[in-house]
Design an enzyme around this catalytic site. Structure first.
Site, short mmCIF file in Angstrom:
data_model
loop_
_atom_site.label_atom_id
_atom_site.label_comp_id
_atom_site.label_asym_id
_atom_site.label_seq_id
_atom_site.Cartn_x
_atom_site.Cartn_y
_atom_site.Cartn_z
N CYS A 118 -50.12 9.92 81.63
CA CYS A 118 -51.31 9.13 82.00
C CYS A 118 -51.14 8.41 83.34
O CYS A 118 -52.12 7.94 83.91
CB CYS A 118 -51.62 8.12 80.90
SG CYS A 118 -51.88 8.88 79.30
N HIS A 166 -55.76 2.44 84.05
CA HIS A 166 -55.84 3.58 83.12
C HIS A 166 -56.57 3.13 81.85
O HIS A 166 -56.27 2.09 81.27
CB HIS A 166 -54.43 4.07 82.79
CG HIS A 166 -54.39 5.02 81.66
ND1 HIS A 166 -55.23 6.12 81.56
CD2 HIS A 166 -53.62 5.05 80.53
CE1 HIS A 166 -54.98 6.76 80.45
NE2 HIS A 166 -54.02 6.14 79.80
N ASN A 204 -59.53 7.95 76.06
CA ASN A 204 -58.38 8.03 76.96
C ASN A 204 -58.26 9.47 77.47
O ASN A 204 -57.89 10.36 76.72
CB ASN A 204 -57.12 7.60 76.18
CG ASN A 204 -55.86 7.69 77.00
OD1 ASN A 204 -55.84 8.28 78.07
ND2 ASN A 204 -54.80 7.11 76.49
O1 UT7 Z 1 -52.44 6.66 77.48
C1 UT7 Z 1 -51.17 6.57 76.92
C2 UT7 Z 1 -50.90 5.22 76.57
N1 UT7 Z 1 -51.30 4.96 75.20
C3 UT7 Z 1 -51.71 3.78 74.85
O2 UT7 Z 1 -51.82 2.91 75.65
C4 UT7 Z 1 -51.92 3.49 73.39
C5 UT7 Z 1 -51.38 2.11 73.08
N2 UT7 Z 1 -51.58 1.71 71.68
C6 UT7 Z 1 -52.79 1.41 71.21
O3 UT7 Z 1 -53.78 1.48 71.88
C7 UT7 Z 1 -52.86 0.90 69.78
O4 UT7 Z 1 -51.56 0.63 69.32
C8 UT7 Z 1 -53.55 1.91 68.80
C9 UT7 Z 1 -55.04 1.96 69.10
C10 UT7 Z 1 -52.93 3.28 68.93
C11 UT7 Z 1 -53.39 1.41 67.36
O5 UT7 Z 1 -53.94 0.11 67.23
P1 UT7 Z 1 -53.10 -1.02 66.51
O6 UT7 Z 1 -53.94 -2.24 66.47
O7 UT7 Z 1 -51.77 -1.13 67.21
O8 UT7 Z 1 -52.96 -0.45 65.04
P2 UT7 Z 1 -51.63 -0.16 64.22
O9 UT7 Z 1 -50.95 1.05 64.72
O10 UT7 Z 1 -50.85 -1.44 64.13
O11 UT7 Z 1 -52.24 0.17 62.80
C12 UT7 Z 1 -52.92 -0.85 62.03
C13 UT7 Z 1 -53.44 -0.19 60.77
C14 UT7 Z 1 -52.39 0.65 60.04
O12 UT7 Z 1 -52.58 0.48 58.65
P3 UT7 Z 1 -51.65 -0.54 57.82
O13 UT7 Z 1 -50.25 -0.05 58.03
O14 UT7 Z 1 -51.89 -1.88 58.44
O15 UT7 Z 1 -52.16 -0.41 56.43
C15 UT7 Z 1 -52.75 2.06 60.40
O16 UT7 Z 1 -52.36 3.00 59.43
O17 UT7 Z 1 -54.51 0.70 61.07
C16 UT7 Z 1 -54.26 1.99 60.48
N3 UT7 Z 1 -54.87 3.00 61.32
C17 UT7 Z 1 -56.14 3.37 61.21
N4 UT7 Z 1 -57.12 2.98 60.39
C18 UT7 Z 1 -58.32 3.57 60.56
C19 UT7 Z 1 -54.28 3.69 62.34
N5 UT7 Z 1 -55.19 4.51 62.89
C20 UT7 Z 1 -56.34 4.34 62.21
C21 UT7 Z 1 -57.61 4.91 62.33
N6 UT7 Z 1 -58.57 4.50 61.48
N7 UT7 Z 1 -57.91 5.84 63.25
#
Ligand code: UT7
Length: 316
Positions: free
Chosen positions: A114, A243, A273
């Site tokens: 990215c 980005h 993204n």
């Molecule tokens: O371009 C490359 C660079 N990439 C990035 O910059 C990505 C950076 N990271 C992010 O943007 C965020 O970490 C994400 C959007 C990927 C995830 O958001 P988050 O607030 O960090 O969520 P999390 O991974 O802490 O997950 C929270 C909860 C989890 O459930 P539990 O364990 O709390 O029960 C996940 O299983 O959300 C759940 N979850 C979802 N729920 C509904 C993860 N993905 C989804 C989904 N829909 N699509």
């Protein structure tokens, strides 16, 4: 046009739009989760479009927008981590698509995930020194990320979209600063060649929380780095084009830097993204909306797989 660094912009996305609602029919997710956690509503997903096709379309528009004679191009660089082939490069195939085969220009790809566009633009500046007679170059960010996603993995498939953005660059005069970095980490991993030389494919996986924290740290660092090099402060900057990975990442970085409303621009809601394409697509929108004027100072900031990051400060 004399002395302008970026002389023209263009962008292209596939026809097929995938909404959050569409994704709820594919994986266990909701519009509410995706919107509040990422800021994304739509993304465009290739059906038949290739990385080369999207790149060539964006490049053609950038050439048209620049008004330069394509015969004056000295190089063509494509930033991508989703090329159609290992070889030939996306850049070489874009050269062919644009009907520029007869020109003995340099054409090659760069993979910094990215951060690729920021890397490619920095390398492009060096090209004017290594190719003394060179007047113009094309720099493209193009991805078909959907080809390397697992559409059963809700943690990644909701985030990414496909697209391409391109700029025509000229031998610049005036303000310029850049900074590139890499950590050598595997928090974002995709398609590897297994031991024994056998080719195996692994869809993209990502340690989301770790990458999130990394991004919120390195964006302000990168912005401050180029500001310090140029002896400027954030008030001297018209736009920070970051980005587009997550609305919350952009807002957090904006808050840390104490940016003015409107300085950090975004379009993540509409495209998701698009990796190396996100910055040039957004730059193209700003240009076509007439929001950039000669002398405006712009900072581009990328971060992503590698883990890589980087920034560029220049005058429009
Ligand atoms: O371009 C490359 C660079 N990439 C990035 O910059 C990505 C950076 N990271 C992010 O943007 C965020 O970490 C994400 C959007 C990927 C995830 O958001 P988050 O607030 O960090 O969520 P999390 O991974 O802490 O997950 C929270 C909860 C989890 O459930 P539990 O364990 O709390 O029960 C996940 O299983 O959300 C759940 N979850 C979802 N729920 C509904 C993860 N993905 C989804 C989904 N829909 N699509």
């Amino acid at each position: 046009m004399k002395g302008r660094f970026i002389c023209g912009t263009g962008s292209a996305v596939p026809e097929n739009c995938l909404t959050n609602h569409d994704l709820t029919l594919m994986v266990d997710t909701s519009d509410e989760w995706i919107t509040t956690r990422t800021g994304i509503k739509n993304r465009y997903i290739a059906k038949d479009e290739t990385t080369v096709a999207l790149a060539a379309k964006a490049a053609g528009k950038a050439l048209e927008n620049s008004g330069i004679n394509p015969e004056e191009l000295g190089f063509l660089i494509a930033a991508t981590f989703t090329p159609d082939n290992f070889t030939p490069s996306v850049a070489s195939m874009v050269q062919r698509e644009l009907g520029l085969n007869h020109l003995p220009i340099a054409a090659f790809d760069i993979n910094a995930a990215c951060s690729g566009f920021v890397y490619a633009l920095t390398v492009a500046c060096g090209m004017f020194h290594t190719l003394p007679g060179c007047k113009y170059g094309l720099v493209i960010g193009a991805e078909v990320v959907s080809r390397v996603l697992d559409y059963n993995d809700r943690t990644t498939c909701i985030l990414f979209g496909d697209g391409a953005g391109a700029v025509v660059v000229g031998r610049r005069e005036g303000l310029f600063a850049s900074f590139l970095g890499s950590k050598g980490d595997v928090e974002i991993l995709c398609a590897k060649i297994a031991d024994g030389g056998k080719l195996s494919f692994k869809p993209l996986t990502m340690k989301g929380r770790e990458v999130y924290q990394f991004a919120v740290e390195v964006i302000p660092e990168s912005v401050n780095n180029v500001l310090n090099q140029a002896g400027l402060s954030l008030q001297d900057i018209k736009y920070v084009v970051c980005h587009q990975a997550n609305e919350r990442i952009i807002s957090a970085a904006e808050g840390k830097l104490g940016a003015q409303p409107g300085q950090f621009v975004r379009n993540i809601e509409r495209y998701g993204n698009t990796s190396a394409a996100s910055i040039p697509i957004l730059l193209d929108e700003l240009n076509r909306e007439g929001r950039l004027n000669p002398g405006d100072r712009v900072i581009l900031v990328g971060f992503g797989g590698g883990l890589t990051w980087g920034s560029i400060l220049f005058e429009w």
